[in-house]
Scaffold this motif. Structure first.
Motif, mmCIF file in Angstrom:
data_model
loop_
_atom_site.group_PDB
_atom_site.id
_atom_site.type_symbol
_atom_site.label_atom_id
_atom_site.label_comp_id
_atom_site.label_asym_id
_atom_site.label_seq_id
_atom_site.Cartn_x
_atom_site.Cartn_y
_atom_site.Cartn_z
ATOM 1 N N ALA A 3 -0.943 6.763 -21.330
ATOM 2 C CA ALA A 3 0.630 6.229 -21.463
ATOM 3 C C ALA A 3 0.923 5.393 -20.275
ATOM 4 N N THR A 4 0.435 5.767 -19.103
ATOM 5 C CA THR A 4 0.752 4.902 -17.978
ATOM 6 C C THR A 4 0.267 3.536 -17.986
ATOM 7 N N THR A 5 -0.418 2.764 -19.020
ATOM 8 C CA THR A 5 -0.302 1.684 -18.980
ATOM 9 C C THR A 5 0.809 0.854 -19.712
ATOM 10 N N THR A 6 1.665 1.704 -20.345
ATOM 11 C CA THR A 6 2.920 1.292 -20.819
ATOM 12 C C THR A 6 3.903 0.850 -19.889
ATOM 13 N N VAL A 7 3.854 1.756 -18.755
ATOM 14 C CA VAL A 7 4.819 1.623 -17.693
ATOM 15 C C VAL A 7 4.123 0.335 -16.718
ATOM 16 N N ALA A 8 2.858 0.246 -16.834
ATOM 17 C CA ALA A 8 2.451 -0.871 -16.112
ATOM 18 C C ALA A 8 2.698 -2.226 -16.666
ATOM 19 N N ILE A 9 2.790 -2.252 -17.996
ATOM 20 C CA ILE A 9 3.106 -3.315 -18.847
ATOM 21 C C ILE A 9 4.792 -3.807 -18.314
ATOM 22 N N VAL A 10 5.710 -2.959 -18.453
ATOM 23 C CA VAL A 10 6.911 -3.134 -17.832
ATOM 24 C C VAL A 10 6.983 -3.700 -16.493
ATOM 25 N N VAL A 11 6.096 -3.229 -15.742
ATOM 26 C CA VAL A 11 6.006 -3.770 -14.362
ATOM 27 C C VAL A 11 5.434 -5.031 -14.151
ATOM 28 N N VAL A 12 4.370 -5.306 -14.986
ATOM 29 C CA VAL A 12 3.843 -6.664 -14.946
ATOM 30 C C VAL A 12 4.969 -7.621 -15.384
ATOM 31 N N GLY A 13 5.878 -7.461 -16.409
ATOM 32 C CA GLY A 13 7.084 -8.153 -16.816
ATOM 33 C C GLY A 13 7.984 -8.395 -15.498
ATOM 34 N N VAL A 14 8.069 -7.390 -14.806
ATOM 35 C CA VAL A 14 9.103 -7.382 -13.825
ATOM 36 C C VAL A 14 8.639 -8.243 -12.443
ATOM 37 N N PHE A 30 0.804 -1.098 0.012
ATOM 38 C CA PHE A 30 0.095 0.207 0.143
ATOM 39 C C PHE A 30 0.862 1.348 0.074
ATOM 40 N N SER A 31 2.152 1.200 0.629
ATOM 41 C CA SER A 31 3.068 2.510 0.582
ATOM 42 C C SER A 31 3.411 2.595 -0.748
ATOM 43 N N SER A 32 3.784 1.598 -1.398
ATOM 44 C CA SER A 32 4.459 1.785 -2.725
ATOM 45 C C SER A 32 3.196 2.207 -3.715
ATOM 46 N N LEU A 33 1.990 1.706 -3.645
ATOM 47 C CA LEU A 33 1.061 1.970 -4.426
ATOM 48 C C LEU A 33 0.551 3.340 -4.258
ATOM 49 N N ALA A 34 0.667 4.144 -3.204
ATOM 50 C CA ALA A 34 0.494 5.456 -2.887
ATOM 51 C C ALA A 34 1.619 6.435 -3.718
ATOM 52 N N ASP A 35 2.882 5.744 -3.484
ATOM 53 C CA ASP A 35 3.912 6.376 -3.937
ATOM 54 C C ASP A 35 3.800 6.727 -5.517
ATOM 55 N N SER A 36 3.624 5.411 -6.181
ATOM 56 C CA SER A 36 3.224 5.486 -7.799
ATOM 57 C C SER A 36 2.194 6.501 -8.058
ATOM 58 N N ALA A 37 1.312 6.219 -7.549
ATOM 59 C CA ALA A 37 -0.094 7.094 -7.864
ATOM 60 C C ALA A 37 0.257 8.546 -7.642
ATOM 61 N N LEU A 38 1.078 8.812 -6.559
ATOM 62 C CA LEU A 38 1.296 10.264 -6.230
ATOM 63 C C LEU A 38 2.197 10.749 -7.369
ATOM 64 N N LEU A 39 3.293 9.933 -7.886
ATOM 65 C CA LEU A 39 4.294 10.426 -8.994
ATOM 66 C C LEU A 39 3.412 10.861 -10.204
ATOM 67 N N ILE A 40 2.233 10.154 -10.473
ATOM 68 C CA ILE A 40 1.393 10.476 -11.802
ATOM 69 C C ILE A 40 0.674 11.755 -11.664
ATOM 70 N N VAL A 41 0.129 11.861 -10.294
ATOM 71 C CA VAL A 41 -0.548 13.048 -10.247
ATOM 72 C C VAL A 41 0.311 14.249 -9.981
ATOM 73 N N ALA A 42 1.498 14.096 -9.600
ATOM 74 C CA ALA A 42 2.580 15.209 -9.516
ATOM 75 C C ALA A 42 2.845 15.573 -11.144
#
Length: 420
Positions: A263-274, A14-26
């Motif tokens: 475009a955020t979906t492309t980053v999500a695809i990379v992370v799925v692979g990770v 949950f902490s990392s989830l919020a960090d990632s969402a906050l980056l996109i909002v920023a």
């Protein structure tokens, strides 16, 4: 795994989830401010700045208190940083405060693994932690994208609770409120993390001695034949990964014609692979075989360069999935090996602080070069090729260093040593 391990995973998720969402909002808020393009990668620069500046102190702080309590403190600072966005603090400054919380949080979240689990469990534990972390990045990136545009943000703004005026009138405000709720969920799990019972000697409080001790710890890991290889790989990986995140977002915009919330979906695809690579690595790679995965870093650099020829969305998704899988498969064993050597040679908190210092110094350096190339007007394809060549060449140099070490002495015999 012990029960406390799953509580740690939930708190980290949950902490990392919020960090990632906050980056996109920023990023979205910078766009609404008409900020220059080079300022976008600077968001990550400000976030990781405290990892470097406070590296000599956060390790001692993590070892001075129970790790769960340290994680709680770090998460509360993240909430404060998220709240600063509401008061018209510049996104770079507000996100830097969230980075301060993350810098305090990190030595505790990884250091507690070496306290809670035996060495033979570390690769599997790192596989789960990294898999869960990248899963949270996927969902956090998607959550951030949903909150800044489309039916989700519109629905939240249109929602009216009878008798209560929430005061949220813009997309940014409602998005930040949702991110804050996720941080609060992480805090609830932080409160449930068990005390492992580890007690370290009284930590030094003199700042000059802390800096000297930290420098000694850095020297110990860089001189160790296993430590230097695993530290070099993870340092390069995290710097490259942070830069790749912004390259992929810009590539999706220019080559695939996608707006930011798509475009955020492309980053999500990379992370799925990770995540897939991390799970496979945890399943098939033991600690003693950790160094056998380094050649995958060279393959990753070569495949990244092929992005310049891709303009079809389906091919792009496959390519990004492969890049992510290679990343996850080789970084998890390296991370576990580095944690093991750090725990053998020094305390858990100090070793993770050394790791964070080097990895985030790499992020600062590589993102600074990326921002400079954008400011100088270099084409995206040129940047991608230079990035891929640097990644592949650096991994090749690390392989040569390991081979030279092995010719002098078999360093693999160090794996499994007891702490000293």
């Amino acid at each position: 795994m012990k029960r406390g391990f799953y509580t740690i995973m939930a708190a980290q998720f949950f902490s990392s989830l919020a960090d990632s969402a906050l980056l996109i909002v920023a990023i979205y808020m910078l766009g609404t401010m008409k900020a220059p393009a080079w300022m976008t990668p600077m968001l990550k620069e400000t976030f990781v700045l405290f990892y470097v500046l406070l590296a000599a102190f956060v390790g001692a702080f993590a070892d001075a208190l129970p790790k769960g309590r340290v994680m709680l403190v770090g998460n509360m600072i993240k909430i404060f940083g998220c709240g600063l966005f509401f008061y018209n603090v510049h996104p770079l400054a507000a996100y830097a405060v969230a980075g301060l919380g993350a810098a305090i949080y990190s030595p505790a979240k990884y250091g507690i693994l070496t306290e809670l689990l035996p060495p033979e469990k570390l690769v599997a534990a790192n596989g789960w932690i990294e898999g869960l972390t990248v899963s949270s990045i996927i969902l956090g990136t998607a959550l951030g994208g949903a909150l800044i545009g489309g039916p989700v943000s519109a629905g939240l703004l249109a929602f009216d609770m009878p008798g209560i005026d929430t005061g949220f009138e813009t997309v940014s405000e409602i998005a930040l409120a949702c991110v804050g709720v996720v941080y609060l969920l992480a805090t609830m799990f932080n409160l449930r993390i068990p005390d492992t019972g580890y007690v370290y000697p009284r930590q030094e409080r003199n700042p000059f001695r802390l800096i000297r001790d930290f420098a000694d710890c850095c020297g110990i890991l860089w001189r160790d034949k296993l430590g230097q290889i695993s530290l070099a790989v993870t340092t390069l990986f995290w710097g490259a990964g942070a830069t790749l995140q912004f390259i992929v977002l810009e590539w999706a915009r220019q080559s695939l014609g996608m707006p930011l919330n798509k475009a955020t979906t492309t980053v999500a695809i990379v992370v799925v692979g990770v995540a897939l690579g991390a799970v496979m690595s945890a399943r098939f790679i033991t600690l003693r075989k950790a160094l056998s995965v380094i050649p995958l870093g060279i393959a990753m650099g070569v495949i990244v360069m092929s992005m310049i020829f891709v303009h079809d969305l389906r091919i792009a998704y496959v390519l990004l999935l492969v890049v992510g899988a290679l990343s996850g498969f080789f970084v998890v064993p390296m991370n576990a090996l580095l944690q093991h050597r750090g725990h053998v040679l020094m305390s858990a908190g100090h070793s993770i602080a050394v790791q964070n210092f080097n990895e985030n110094l790499s992020i600062l350096t590589m993102l600074a070069f990326y921002a400079m190339m954008v400011k100088l007007g270099l084409g995206l394809n040129t940047i991608i090729v230079l990035f891929g060549l640097f990644l592949a060449g650096s991994m090749l140099a690390i392989m040569a260093l390991h081979a030279a070490n092995q010719r002098r002495q078999d360093s693999l015999g160090l794996i499994g040593e007891h702490p000293h």
